[in-house]
Design a protein around this motif. Structure first.
Motif, PDB file in Angstrom:
ATOM      1  N   ARG A 265      -3.939   6.244 -26.618  1.00  0.00           N
ATOM      2  CA  ARG A 265      -3.766   4.834 -26.296  1.00  0.00           C
ATOM      3  C   ARG A 265      -5.124   4.238 -25.903  1.00  0.00           C
ATOM      4  O   ARG A 265      -5.882   4.877 -25.188  1.00  0.00           O
ATOM      5  N   MET A 266      -5.415   3.037 -26.356  1.00  0.00           N
ATOM      6  CA  MET A 266      -6.699   2.406 -26.024  1.00  0.00           C
ATOM      7  C   MET A 266      -6.518   0.940 -25.686  1.00  0.00           C
ATOM      8  O   MET A 266      -5.826   0.228 -26.411  1.00  0.00           O
ATOM      9  N   HIS A 267      -7.144   0.510 -24.621  1.00  0.00           N
ATOM     10  CA  HIS A 267      -7.091  -0.914 -24.279  1.00  0.00           C
ATOM     11  C   HIS A 267      -8.468  -1.564 -24.252  1.00  0.00           C
ATOM     12  O   HIS A 267      -8.581  -2.742 -23.968  1.00  0.00           O
ATOM     13  N   CYS A 268      -9.540  -0.784 -24.431  1.00  0.00           N
ATOM     14  CA  CYS A 268     -10.851  -1.435 -24.410  1.00  0.00           C
ATOM     15  C   CYS A 268     -11.795  -0.912 -25.490  1.00  0.00           C
ATOM     16  O   CYS A 268     -12.581  -1.666 -26.024  1.00  0.00           O
ATOM     17  N   GLY A 269     -11.746   0.371 -25.775  1.00  0.00           N
ATOM     18  CA  GLY A 269     -12.669   0.951 -26.749  1.00  0.00           C
ATOM     19  C   GLY A 269     -14.070   1.135 -26.211  1.00  0.00           C
ATOM     20  O   GLY A 269     -14.980   1.530 -26.927  1.00  0.00           O
ATOM     21  N   ARG A 270     -14.254   0.841 -24.925  1.00  0.00           N
ATOM     22  CA  ARG A 270     -15.609   0.800 -24.361  1.00  0.00           C
ATOM     23  C   ARG A 270     -15.765   1.665 -23.113  1.00  0.00           C
ATOM     24  O   ARG A 270     -16.640   1.414 -22.291  1.00  0.00           O
ATOM     25  N   GLY A 271     -14.912   2.638 -22.932  1.00  0.00           N
ATOM     26  CA  GLY A 271     -15.063   3.536 -21.783  1.00  0.00           C
ATOM     27  C   GLY A 271     -14.774   2.894 -20.451  1.00  0.00           C
ATOM     28  O   GLY A 271     -15.356   3.289 -19.435  1.00  0.00           O
ATOM     29  N   LYS A 272     -13.885   1.898 -20.398  1.00  0.00           N
ATOM     30  CA  LYS A 272     -13.652   1.208 -19.140  1.00  0.00           C
ATOM     31  C   LYS A 272     -12.194   1.232 -18.667  1.00  0.00           C
ATOM     32  O   LYS A 272     -11.935   1.170 -17.469  1.00  0.00           O
ATOM     33  N   CYS A 273     -11.238   1.315 -19.580  1.00  0.00           N
ATOM     34  CA  CYS A 273      -9.836   1.193 -19.156  1.00  0.00           C
ATOM     35  C   CYS A 273      -9.203   2.548 -18.831  1.00  0.00           C
ATOM     36  O   CYS A 273      -8.141   2.589 -18.219  1.00  0.00           O
ATOM     37  N   CYS A 274      -9.807   3.639 -19.278  1.00  0.00           N
ATOM     38  CA  CYS A 274      -9.322   5.010 -19.019  1.00  0.00           C
ATOM     39  C   CYS A 274      -8.038   5.379 -19.750  1.00  0.00           C
ATOM     40  O   CYS A 274      -7.535   6.486 -19.559  1.00  0.00           O
ATOM     41  N   ARG A 275      -7.477   4.479 -20.544  1.00  0.00           N
ATOM     42  CA  ARG A 275      -6.189   4.798 -21.151  1.00  0.00           C
ATOM     43  C   ARG A 275      -6.310   5.919 -22.188  1.00  0.00           C
ATOM     44  O   ARG A 275      -5.333   6.592 -22.490  1.00  0.00           O
ATOM     45  N   CYS A 276      -7.508   6.096 -22.742  1.00  0.00           N
ATOM     46  CA  CYS A 276      -7.686   7.030 -23.855  1.00  0.00           C
ATOM     47  C   CYS A 276      -8.081   8.422 -23.403  1.00  0.00           C
ATOM     48  O   CYS A 276      -8.339   9.282 -24.233  1.00  0.00           O
ATOM     49  N   ASN A 277      -8.156   8.648 -22.085  1.00  0.00           N
ATOM     50  CA  ASN A 277      -8.718   9.917 -21.635  1.00  0.00           C
ATOM     51  C   ASN A 277      -7.880  11.135 -22.032  1.00  0.00           C
ATOM     52  O   ASN A 277      -6.659  11.118 -21.960  1.00  0.00           O
ATOM     53  N   THR A 281     -12.074  13.222 -20.610  1.00  0.00           N
ATOM     54  CA  THR A 281     -13.010  12.796 -21.661  1.00  0.00           C
ATOM     55  C   THR A 281     -12.520  11.504 -22.291  1.00  0.00           C
ATOM     56  O   THR A 281     -11.338  11.397 -22.638  1.00  0.00           O
ATOM     57  N   TYR A 282     -13.418  10.535 -22.415  1.00  0.00           N
ATOM     58  CA  TYR A 282     -13.045   9.273 -23.047  1.00  0.00           C
ATOM     59  C   TYR A 282     -13.002   9.453 -24.559  1.00  0.00           C
ATOM     60  O   TYR A 282     -14.034   9.674 -25.185  1.00  0.00           O
ATOM     61  N   THR A 283     -11.813   9.319 -25.138  1.00  0.00           N
ATOM     62  CA  THR A 283     -11.702   9.440 -26.590  1.00  0.00           C
ATOM     63  C   THR A 283     -12.484   8.333 -27.291  1.00  0.00           C
ATOM     64  O   THR A 283     -13.022   8.536 -28.370  1.00  0.00           O
ATOM     65  N   CYS A 284     -12.571   7.163 -26.661  1.00  0.00           N
ATOM     66  CA  CYS A 284     -13.244   6.046 -27.337  1.00  0.00           C
ATOM     67  C   CYS A 284     -14.760   6.204 -27.355  1.00  0.00           C
ATOM     68  O   CYS A 284     -15.428   5.593 -28.171  1.00  0.00           O
ATOM     69  N   LEU A 285     -15.311   7.007 -26.439  1.00  0.00           N
ATOM     70  CA  LEU A 285     -16.774   7.182 -26.397  1.00  0.00           C
ATOM     71  C   LEU A 285     -17.194   8.527 -26.992  1.00  0.00           C
ATOM     72  O   LEU A 285     -18.077   8.594 -27.823  1.00  0.00           O
TER      73      LEU A 285
HETATM   74  S1  FES Z   1     -10.134   2.814 -24.708  1.00  0.00           S
HETATM   75 FE1  FES Z   1     -10.608   2.064 -22.723  1.00  0.00          FE
HETATM   76  S2  FES Z   1     -11.661   3.760 -21.870  1.00  0.00           S
HETATM   77 FE2  FES Z   1     -11.332   4.422 -23.906  1.00  0.00          FE
END
Ligand code: FES
Ligand SMILES: Cc1cc2nc3c(=O)[nH]c(=O)nc-3n(C[C@H](O)[C@H](O)[C@H](O)COP(=O)(O)OP(=O)(O)OC[C@H]3O[C@@H](n4cnc5c(N)ncnc54)[C@H](O)[C@@H]3O)c2cc1C
Ligand code: SF4
Ligand code: SF4
Lengths: 302, 348
Positions: A265-277, A281-285
């Protein structure tokens, strides 16, 4: 004497200079237009999306495996793999399954709809490092979508790679994506194997598990050679890539040469929302593309 | 570092010097069911409302740079086109008056991930850079374990830090702004006697902590005990209510939701602080949930704070303020959870 503080401001800039580190671009999205929509199956459509500003469009570049955040104002924003060629600066192609709120809305939109695009985000498949190798591209279900960008890269530089295999498994023949491209892929000297879980009256190809074909392909390859000259990309549901990577692992193929793309799950794609962890580990980063060694070191990955 | 002393009675003058600005400080919020006074950070216009000797506030000061709810952008629709307006939400500078060391350090920790990393967050940064922070010494409470987390003292992140020594303040001057403020008070240069008083005071405080957490090799232990039964036991108690994240000064995760106005002319994109303990935190479209059981979510919260953040920044994402344990209806506290995980599966 009193001490009145003055407000320092961070201005939200209009022009885009592709400086991802620039703080003002955090919430910036390129305005883009859906120029074409092709239905691929009952649930998935291919959307061609063109950034409207010509300079921004020319400046937008990405690597195969990266994703964008697509925004429908007032409806939602979500991550999608870029499924088109990284070297062509035309429309981006996104293949999207109607799965939830925003994707179902998108399913009902028509050509000309204006959307927001930000990115590209995340890690990519290192297709340049794979030059000289035989390439195994293994996809299950919607996994063919993130795989399509590296396929295009390999096709465009076909002479730099050895044998290229695409092995693709889907539930039924009607779930197969990008059917119109299979002939072209074959003409570029790519071995294409397609297998379905369940055939229909017209299906003449193999029926069964994708792992059968992979095992056969691995057995065909002559021993040591395989592990020394192969790079693999595996995209699909977690059960599938887990099985597949284990088969490849048994051949002795280094884990650093096996790549997967993970979804969270992703809400920012920028390592800030933590939903993708995953674990922490941040999946988006650090992802979505990971090598198999990294995956084994991620708690919660499989 | 420059140190100054001034009479404690002049705190009111310091307040008055800054009163043209919006001042945020600890104020009383009534009594809890046991008759203890409750405090929270709020707008203070009158010095007499400022409870500078407060124990701890219910919420931390993070809400002034990381609000629980924020409108990140708005869209206006015209025909089939739209315009997006982004507002980072820094409309006036704030003076944070009387923050304890743990709360100053929590902002420093948030800076690391929200500002000093890739894609710095302007919504946080715009507010954060418009703060003047005056720290104040505290008396360790039973739930405090900041000493174990290395956040019991302040090295940076404020303009001024005040330690009460009897009738005087010992001031650590961290910025030129603070230096100029102190020029307006009856300050003197601390001498050997003042230094001795200061040392005695910090030693006394150091000795008065009653709560501890053993963090040695914790990152490895968390990896080793990932499958430990103790997580399940904590998970059975956890109500998945998310209160811990709401009161935590270092939790920053969020969700985005967009909404169209009734007349379809405008839409907003809202950011809401979330909690990894809430059931749908990691649920994706189609219904798959990567952390369906409460213990996997509770474990993830600890894992992120005490392993992942340590790996990335060499410090934990926890100040040891103890708020989460104090607010938790199920009585789940960080020291107990970590001690049980360290104890390994057999001790549980
Ligand atoms: S999508 Fe928000 S921290 Fe990865
Ligand atoms: C790196 C990456 C690449 C992806 N590429 C594709 C692709 O090429 N094609 C495709 O069809 N799908 C892709 N997905 C999945 C796609 O993002 C979800 O289907 C989509 O978010 C569903 O949004 P929704 O609003 O319709 O669903 P809802 O269930 O209404 O979700 C609400 C919000 O939750 C988040 N969310 C929900 N499900 C997911 C999910 N699976 N992944 C990430 N965020 C989610 C999104 O922020 C979404 O807006 C990808 C996901 C990731 C992480
Ligand atoms: S740990 Fe306590 S406060 Fe946190 S979600 Fe569980 S019950 Fe709620
Ligand atoms: S986890 Fe608990 S003790 Fe640690 S900073 Fe957050 S609220 Fe305070």
């Amino acid at each position: 004497m009193t001490h009145k503080l003055t407000t320092k401001s961070i201005s939200s800039k209009k022009g885009y200079t592709a400086k991802e580190q620039d703080i003002a671009f955090f919430e910036y999205s390129h305005k883009a237009e859906i120029t074409n929509i092709y239905p691929l199956t009952a649930n998935e459509k291919l959307y061609q999306v063109q950034i409207i500003d010509p300079d921004d469009r020319a400046a937008f570049s990405f690597k195969p495996g990266q994703f964008v955040m697509l925004e429908l104002p007032g409806i939602g924003e979500a991550p999608f793999s870029i499924s088109s060629s990284p070297t062509r600066h035309g429309a981006l192609e996104l293949c999207i399954r109607a799965a939830g709120n925003m994707t179902n809305f998108l399913d009902r939109t028509s050509r000309g709809t204006k959307v927001g695009i930000s990115g590209p985000f995340g890690t990519s498949f290192p297709v340049e490092d794979m030059e000289g190798d035989d390439i195994l591209l293994l996809a299950g279900g919607l996994g063919i979508v993130p795989l399509r960008a590296p396929i295009m890269s390999v096709l465009e530089n076909r002479s730099r790679y050895g044998r290229v295999d695409i092995i693709y498994g889907a539930k039924t023949p009607s779930d197969l994506l990008f059917k119109y491209q299979y002939e072209m892929w074959k003409q570029f000297d790519i071995n294409l194997d397609i297998i379905v879980d369940k055939g229909d009256s017209e299906w003449t190809g193999p029926v069964g598990m994708i792992t059968e074909i992979i095992k056969r392909r691995v057995a065909e390859a002559s021993g040591d050679d395989f592990k020394h000259r192969t790079s693999a990309i595996v995209c699909g549901p977690p059960v599938m890539f887990n099985f597949v990577c284990e088969i490849l692992n048994h051949t002795g193929l280094p884990m650093e040469k096996m790549f997967v793309s993970l979804e969270r799950r992703m809400h920012c794609g920028r390592g800030k929302c933590c939903r993708c962890n995953i674990g922490s580990t941040y999946t988006c980063l650090k992802g979505p593309v990971f090598d198999y060694w990294s995956v084994l070191n991620l708690q919660e990955a499989i | 570092m420059i140190f100054k002393m001034f009479p404690a009675a002049e705190l009111e003058d310091l307040f008055a010097l800054l009163a043209v600005n919006r001042i945020i400080g600890p104020i009383s919020k009534g009594l809890n069911k046991d008759g203890h006074e409750l405090f929270d950070f709020d707008h203070v216009t009158d010095f007499s409302h400022l409870k500078i000797a407060y124990t701890q506030t219910i919420h931390s000061a993070k809400k002034f740079c990381l609000p629980h709810h924020e409108e990140t952008s708005t869209f206006t629709f015209t025909g089939d086109d739209w315009q997006k307006e982004v507002d980072f939400g820094a409309h006036q500078p704030l003076v944070l008056f009387g923050l304890h060391p743990c709360d100053i350090n929590s902002l420093n920790k948030l800076d690391k991930v929200l500002m000093d990393s890739i894609y710095p967050n302007p919504f946080y940064g715009a507010k954060r850079q418009n703060m003047l922070i005056i720290g104040h010494s505290c008396t360790p409470q039973p739930a405090c374990f900041c000493q174990s987390m290395g956040t019991d003292t302040v090295l940076a992140g404020c303009d001024l830090f005040l330690t009460l020594l009897g009738d005087d303040y010992f001031a650590e001057v961290h910025s030129s702004r603070a230096y100029h403020l102190l020029e307006q008070l009856d300050c003197w240069e601390p001498g050997a006697k003042d230094h001795a008083r200061f040392r005695a005071s910090i030693e006394k405080r150091s000795d008065s902590f009653t709560n501890t957490v053993d963090t040695s090799d914790l990152t490895k232990i968390l990896d080793m005990e990932f499958a430990s039964q103790v997580w399940q036991q904590w998970g059975e108690r956890c109500l998945s209510c998310g209160t811990c994240a709401q009161v935590c000064p270092t939790c920053y995760c969020y969700g985005i939701e967009e909404k169209v106005d009734m007349d379809l002319s405008r839409a907003v994109k809202n950011k809401q602080l979330y909690s990894c303990n809430l059931i749908d935190f990691a649920e994706v479209a189609g219904g798959h949930n990567f952390r369906p059981e409460s213990h996997t979510r509770l474990k993830y919260r600890y894992y992120h704070k005490h392993r992942g953040f340590v790996e990335a920044f060499e410090e934990a994402l926890c100040t040891g303020c103890g708020r989460c344990g104090t607010s938790c209806l199920a009585g789940i506290t960080v020291p107990e959870v970590i001690a049980s995980v360290r104890g390994g599966s057999h001790d549980a």
